[in-house]
Design an enzyme around this catalytic site. Structure first.
Site, short mmCIF file in Angstrom:
data_model
loop_
_atom_site.label_atom_id
_atom_site.label_comp_id
_atom_site.label_asym_id
_atom_site.label_seq_id
_atom_site.Cartn_x
_atom_site.Cartn_y
_atom_site.Cartn_z
N ASP A 174 9.06 -33.56 29.25
CA ASP A 174 7.62 -34.27 29.12
C ASP A 174 6.81 -35.11 29.70
O ASP A 174 7.17 -36.53 29.94
CB ASP A 174 7.56 -35.08 27.39
CG ASP A 174 6.37 -34.94 26.66
OD1 ASP A 174 5.78 -34.52 25.67
OD2 ASP A 174 5.66 -36.02 26.85
N ASN A 182 -5.70 -37.69 31.76
CA ASN A 182 -6.58 -37.05 31.70
C ASN A 182 -8.22 -38.05 31.00
O ASN A 182 -9.21 -37.14 31.00
CB ASN A 182 -6.03 -36.28 29.60
CG ASN A 182 -5.71 -35.05 30.44
OD1 ASN A 182 -6.03 -34.20 31.26
ND2 ASN A 182 -5.30 -34.24 29.16
N HIS A 187 -10.49 -33.18 32.30
CA HIS A 187 -8.76 -32.70 32.15
C HIS A 187 -8.27 -31.43 33.44
O HIS A 187 -7.20 -31.23 33.21
CB HIS A 187 -9.70 -31.47 30.56
CG HIS A 187 -8.79 -31.79 29.42
ND1 HIS A 187 -8.91 -32.33 28.64
CD2 HIS A 187 -7.72 -31.15 29.16
CE1 HIS A 187 -8.45 -32.61 27.55
NE2 HIS A 187 -7.71 -31.20 28.02
N ASP A 191 -4.94 -30.46 34.27
CA ASP A 191 -4.68 -29.39 34.78
C ASP A 191 -3.45 -29.74 36.30
O ASP A 191 -2.26 -28.20 36.36
CB ASP A 191 -5.57 -29.03 34.72
CG ASP A 191 -5.93 -27.82 33.13
OD1 ASP A 191 -5.24 -28.90 32.28
OD2 ASP A 191 -7.14 -27.09 33.21
N GLU A 217 1.69 -30.45 27.38
CA GLU A 217 2.31 -31.00 28.56
C GLU A 217 4.08 -31.61 28.34
O GLU A 217 4.77 -32.26 28.36
CB GLU A 217 1.42 -32.93 28.98
CG GLU A 217 1.35 -33.54 27.43
CD GLU A 217 2.00 -34.12 26.76
OE1 GLU A 217 2.54 -33.33 25.61
OE2 GLU A 217 2.45 -35.01 26.76
N1 GTP Z 1 -4.81 -31.25 31.46
C1 GTP Z 1 -4.99 -30.46 30.15
N2 GTP Z 1 -4.18 -32.31 28.72
C2 GTP Z 1 -3.72 -31.44 27.65
C3 GTP Z 1 -3.03 -29.99 28.08
N3 GTP Z 1 -2.58 -30.09 26.48
C4 GTP Z 1 -2.02 -30.99 26.31
N4 GTP Z 1 -2.88 -32.09 26.99
C5 GTP Z 1 -2.95 -33.29 26.96
O1 GTP Z 1 -2.04 -34.47 26.72
C6 GTP Z 1 -1.65 -35.38 25.91
C7 GTP Z 1 -0.83 -35.54 25.35
O2 GTP Z 1 -0.78 -37.06 25.22
P1 GTP Z 1 0.27 -37.70 24.11
O3 GTP Z 1 1.41 -36.42 23.14
O4 GTP Z 1 -0.47 -38.49 23.61
O5 GTP Z 1 1.39 -38.48 24.94
P2 GTP Z 1 1.55 -39.17 26.11
O6 GTP Z 1 -0.18 -39.86 26.41
O7 GTP Z 1 1.47 -38.30 27.47
O8 GTP Z 1 2.22 -40.39 26.30
P3 GTP Z 1 3.85 -39.54 25.52
O9 GTP Z 1 4.54 -38.93 25.64
O10 GTP Z 1 4.25 -40.63 24.72
O11 GTP Z 1 4.39 -40.74 27.12
C8 GTP Z 1 -3.41 -35.27 25.43
O12 GTP Z 1 -4.32 -35.85 25.55
C9 GTP Z 1 -3.67 -34.05 25.39
O13 GTP Z 1 -5.01 -33.84 25.42
C10 GTP Z 1 -3.74 -29.66 28.57
O14 GTP Z 1 -3.74 -27.62 28.82
N5 GTP Z 1 -4.27 -29.72 30.22
#
Ligand code: GTP
Length: 297
Positions: A174, A182, A187, A191, A217
């Site tokens: 992860d 983002n 975004h 990506d 992610e």
């Molecule tokens: N650019 C992009 N962002 C994505 C995609 N799928 C999910 N996300 C974003 O990934 C982010 C995941 O954030 P969180 O699950 O809150 O976790 P984090 O900020 O990585 O924090 P931790 O996992 O605790 O380290 C969210 O902002 C989603 O909008 C995608 O296909 N493209």
């Protein structure tokens, strides 16, 4: 000068494309064109292969209408042979039940409620089906396996590992603090980061390992034949590779990290759901422990 000849003298013809590249000559194959397993494709080799509901089948069709070992297919010269293996719903060629038969280009092979199309050697259609299958089973952003395809492979590998008493490991990866990336850079930049992480993963897996993007992610790697030590070493190398990479965000180089949870198949973890849950809870500990680390279940 009349209008018609005037047009003729000024009309230019532009070759937009010389046409498609010469298609590669495909090998003979079977493609599921209806029912469970839609889009699955398998080449027909000289050694008989089994189509059936069993996870061990070479072409696995998980549907109740399909017997565990439904039929066998193999090639002999230019001919493709089919033998029914005593299936409850008898194997059918062009809707006629058979014990043994041969397939010609375009024939339909009915296995339970699924229909497979036989594509003979050298047919351009084989390439079309390959491309459709690629789209259906891979993630468009990273080119890694998608979640659905990964899950199918996990089920198959679990069954193979249990049968042969071989190790199997899973890593869930992860991206750390991805939301702020983002939020700050948008975004599209996010990506780009996911694409680059996918590329790093592709460069680190080898042989029979399967890398997938299983969520926004979130990535996963399945490592057949790996015990906890080998999987932990792999995960640590991957973590380091990401930490040492440079990601360009807003025209500036940035550092990013990943957290990884690792679990192996074993007592109490003999199903996909329990194996994934164990890797997930190890990942949770890696996050709780401060991120940028590998935890094993
Ligand atoms: N650019 C992009 N962002 C994505 C995609 N799928 C999910 N996300 C974003 O990934 C982010 C995941 O954030 P969180 O699950 O809150 O976790 P984090 O900020 O990585 O924090 P931790 O996992 O605790 O380290 C969210 O902002 C989603 O909008 C995608 O296909 N493209």
């Amino acid at each position: 000068m009349n209008r018609r000849s005037d047009e003729a003298s000024t009309t230019r013809r532009t070759m937009i494309s010389p046409g498609p590249d010469q298609p590669e000559q495909g090998t003979m194959c079977l493609v599921v064109i209806h029912g469970e397993g839609l889009g699955k494709r398998i080449d027909v080799p000289e050694q008989p292969i089994v189509i059936g509901r069993s996870h061990d089948a070479d072409l696995h069709i998980p549907h109740v209408s399909v017997s565990r070992q439904h039929c066998q297919v193999w090639r002999e010269g230019n001919a493709c042979h089919v033998r029914d293996l005593g299936a409850t719903n008898r194997t059918r060629i062009n809707d006629l039940p058979v014990e043994h038969g041969t397939l010609s280009d375009g024939d339909h092979l009915t296995i339970g409620e699924s229909i497979l199309k036989f594509i003979g050697e050298g047919s351009v259609e084989a390439r079309y089906h390959e491309e459709v299958y690629q789209v259906a089973t891979h993630d468009a952003l990273t080119g890694l396996c998608n979640r659905r395809h990964f899950i199918e492979i996990v089920d198959k590998e679990i069954s193979r590992s249990l049968r042969h008493e071989r190790p199997l490991a899973m890593c869930i990866v992860d991206v750390d603090l991805f939301k702020p990336i983002n939020d700050t850079y948008g975004h599209i930049a996010g990506d780009g980061v996911l694409r680059q992480i996918g590329e790093i993963m592709r460069n680190h897996v080898r042989g029979d390992d399967i890398a997938a993007r299983i969520g926004g992610e979130e990535f996963a790697v399945l490592l057949p034949e790996a015990g906890i030590e080998a999987a932990g070493t792999f995960a640590e190398r991957l973590r380091q590779a990401v930490a040492e990479s440079s990601f360009t965000l807003g025209d500036q180089p940035h550092k990013l990290t990943v957290s990884i949870g690792v679990a192996i198949l074993g007592p109490g973890r003999e199903e996909r759901s329990s194996l994934m849950a164990a890797a997930d809870s190890a990942l949770y500990r890696a996050k709780e422990g401060g991120r940028n680390q590998v935890c094993t279940a």
